[in-house]
Design an enzyme around this catalytic site. Structure first.
Site, PDB file in Angstrom:
ATOM      1  N   SER A  68      -2.543 -50.651 -53.990  1.00  0.00           N
ATOM      2  CA  SER A  68      -2.123 -50.497 -52.602  1.00  0.00           C
ATOM      3  C   SER A  68      -1.052 -51.544 -52.268  1.00  0.00           C
ATOM      4  CB  SER A  68      -3.338 -50.582 -51.675  1.00  0.00           C
ATOM      5  OG  SER A  68      -3.012 -50.171 -50.367  1.00  0.00           O
ATOM      6  N   ASP A  92      -5.209 -39.018 -51.398  1.00  0.00           N
ATOM      7  CA  ASP A  92      -4.637 -40.184 -50.730  1.00  0.00           C
ATOM      8  C   ASP A  92      -3.452 -39.739 -49.873  1.00  0.00           C
ATOM      9  OD1 ASP A  92      -3.594 -42.651 -50.000  1.00  0.00           O
ATOM     10  OD2 ASP A  92      -3.241 -43.325 -52.059  1.00  0.00           O
ATOM     11  N   HIS A 105      -7.618 -43.037 -51.624  1.00  0.00           N
ATOM     12  CA  HIS A 105      -6.835 -44.257 -51.748  1.00  0.00           C
ATOM     13  C   HIS A 105      -7.723 -45.437 -52.156  1.00  0.00           C
ATOM     14  CE1 HIS A 105      -3.501 -46.962 -50.988  1.00  0.00           C
ATOM     15  NE2 HIS A 105      -4.307 -47.732 -50.281  1.00  0.00           N
TER      16      HIS A 105
END
Length: 328
Positions: A169, A270, A300
């Protein structure tokens, strides 16, 4: 409590909340739930003795730490292990290398790859807006270069010619920018053999179909993504800022960037999926050595949120093959 300057003023109220770990109050105060457990729950009995780990400080001026891992069987081993640098996620706003979920993931990487793993903290927004965290990530690699050559705990186990820079991320976003800055040769005599971008935080002002389709029940919602951007980006910046949109109108061209070997991992569920796929495809179209793997049925940040899951086990195997390919 009423304001000292105006005893009749209402008390401050929460205007931004990041998973209960961070709150921004109406008077500008930032409250971090230091005593509360992280918002991601994993079992804590995960260290089975296969991995040794210890903490260190890599930037005393900013109070930034690193947690270092190595398989317990490395002492006296003839063959040294690859090095995996890991930057955790959290929207640039929350998280720490000491959180149990990130700790569990790094233990698993060290044991199952196997590898020497270093999990770095960095300054968090909104107290430290971007690019502070990107500066910290670059400083972490420079610190690692020096430590790999001088710290016996690392040097005895780690192969300084097989360093892999990874992150999830927000951390995957760092890995991209580090690839552009350092490539394969920018840390000489240490060699970065590859970059691993796990569901990297790339976004833009124009929403993609995967963003528009993201349900309100998703782990990362559009509302949460917008909140992270409001808190983390430089004041006045929008989601086309070069730090979060590598192909934005103000972003530098990546045509000449020698980024080395790159693995991009996306999750099919995601909201960032389309941006992750676009990134890999555009980089490959420029002739970059980029591999894309999309995990079906996952959301995610599944590595950091579910470090002990079967999907994370599959991801570790994908990373292991990528490392083996670089060694070959």
């Amino acid at each position: 409590m009423a304001s000292l300057s105006d005893p009749n003023a209402p008390p401050p109220h929460v205007v931004e909340d990041c998973r209960g770990a961070l709150q921004l109050l109406s008077d500008g105060t930032v409250v971090r739930a230091a005593a509360a457990p992280p918002p991601f729950h994993v079992r804590l009995d995960i260290n089975d003795g296969r991995v040794e780990w210890k903490d260190a400080v890599y930037d005393a001026a900013h109070g930034l730490g690193v947690r270092m891992y190595r398989p317990a069987a490395t002492e006296g081993a003839e063959e040294k292990l690859p090095v995996v640098v890991y930057f955790h996620g959290g929207g640039f706003c929350i998280g720490s290398c000491t959180w149990p979920n990130f700790h569990a993931g790094c233990l698993r990487l060290a044991a199952e790859l196997p590898a020497v793993v270093l999990s770095f903290d960095y300054r968090l927004a909104p107290e430290h807006r971007l690019p502070a965290a990107h500066e910290d990530a670059a400083a972490a690699l420079i610190w690692l270069r020096d430590q790999l050559l001088s710290d016996p705990w690392l040097a005895d186990a780690a192969d300084a010619r097989k360093v892999f820079v990874s992150g999830e991320s927000a951390g995957g976003n760092f890995a991209h920018h580090l690839a552009v800055r350092f490539g394969a040769a920018g840390l000489d005599p240490v060699r970065v053999a590859g970059y691993v971008l796990l569901m990297p935080a790339f976004i833009s002002e124009r929403p993609t179909p995967s963003e528009l389709a993201a349900p309100a029940t998703a782990f990362l919602t559009r509302d949460m993504c917008d909140r992270y951007c409001r808190l983390a980006l430089p004041a006045g910046a929008d989601k086309d800022h070069p730090l979060v949109n590598p192909f934005g109108p103000a972003s530098r061209s990546l045509e000449a960037a020698d980024v080395g070997r790159v693995l991009v991992v996306a999750a099919d569920g995601d909201l960032l999926r389309d941006k992750n796929v676009e990134y890999a495809e555009r980089m490959k179209a420029m002739g970059k050595d980029v591999e894309l793997v999309v995990f079906a049925g996952e959301e995610h940040a599944f590595f950091g949120v579910k470090p002990m899951s079967a999907a994370t086990g599959e991801l570790v195997e994908v990373i292991r093959r990528f490392i083996a390919g670089a060694a070959a």
